[in-house]
Design an enzyme around this catalytic site. Sequence first.
Site, PDB file in Angstrom:
ATOM      1  N   ALA A 109       0.795  -0.933   0.114  1.00 12.76           N
ATOM      2  CA  ALA A 109      -0.045  -0.015   0.196  1.00 12.76           C
ATOM      3  C   ALA A 109       0.808   1.310  -0.049  1.00 12.76           C
ATOM      4  CB  ALA A 109      -1.007   0.018   1.217  1.00 12.76           C
ATOM      5  N   ASP A 110       1.978   1.170   0.789  1.00  9.19           N
ATOM      6  CA  ASP A 110       3.035   2.471   0.702  1.00  9.19           C
ATOM      7  C   ASP A 110       3.448   2.746  -0.417  1.00  9.19           C
ATOM      8  OD1 ASP A 110       2.751   3.316   3.485  1.00  9.19           O
ATOM      9  OD2 ASP A 110       3.790   1.318   4.084  1.00  9.19           O
TER      10      ASP A 110
END
Length: 403
Positions: free
Chosen positions: A173-174
């Site tokens: 996600a990052d």
Amino acid sequence: MNRQHDHPQAPLSGITVVSLEQAVAAPYATRQLADLGARVIKVERPDGGDFARGYDRSVHGESSYFVWLNRGKESLTLDLKHPEGQRILHRLLTSADVLVQNLGPGAAARMGLDAATAAGRHPRLIVCDITGYGGTGPWRDRKAYDLLVQAETGLLSVTGNGDEVARTGVSIADIAAGMFAYSGILTALLVRSTTGHVAPVSVSLFEALAEWMGQPAYYAHYGGTPPPRTGARHATIAPYGPFTVRDGGTVLLAVQNEREWQRLCEQALGLPNLVTDARFATNSDRVANRDLLEETIQAATATMTADELAARLDAAGIAYGRVTDVESLWSHPVLTARNRWRQISTPGGMIGALLPPTMLSETEPVLGNVPALGAHSKAILQELGYSDDVIHALATEGVITLG
């Protein structure tokens, strides 16, 4: 402001980025900009800096996360709760092109660094906000970390095996948010240079990963059933997954269409009868009868070594890969034969660094070193016109630290 050692031929030479960044998402975006020659000034807290510095000590005493994400940057420590720390920051922003921040919810706005306020004070500044769930909406004040976003977007529901969910092995996600921030900043720079219009950039971890979840979302919403958790196998394509071989290794096969299916059966596996078997006639049929299909293929691959199977797959034009460990990445033939490794320095010693995946022809990326905390504080303040006496006083007060 110009670096002492600038790279005039680099695509982003002359661009200055100031980043209030932590952890992965924003540092990943700004590292891509640094690799293209932008000057990236990383603003860190004097009491420890980016908390990713403390995630581990595996790389000559430095964090594996930090050395991966922060090459080529300058570290400036500032106490932004101190009025002088904020004044220094705004003096930096006067001549900066981009401000990137992924601070906690509401922190940038409290310092007057939200896009609307910053635009009034620094009209040419492109502000990029990276948030967890967006700057508006019901979850704008909620903290977000990578695993939590994997859960909320449904990624955990399709990752794992059977009843057991599994976290994706990297901070996906990052990384997704960082890549969208990077491309958004490049777009905003292009718009500013061609039209003069300054457009702020906003990216959320949740929406970045929701975009990457597009295929399973469509499959579940319109198909009526969610993709099952299938471990290393593809949930909706077969055969597409791991098979063991006679010498104990694991080879992944990937078949994308009926022509490849026919060649796999006839040329690689020596099982031409499978081509005319109605249970395996189409991909949907093969997925529906996956267990029987894989049992049949497994019986064939178990008679061959990994090298023998690879030779057959190469001859048949079938895509495949071998399961290797992370350590093997360092000596992977694709990376070594293509000369993808370089050497950079960290506070603890020299390390290998991969060239960025995107390469511009005849342009060598700028792979800078990994900074110690506050390593550039003094030089940056001197550029801004602060005398050595004032810099020493600021360090004594704890507004900055000198690396």
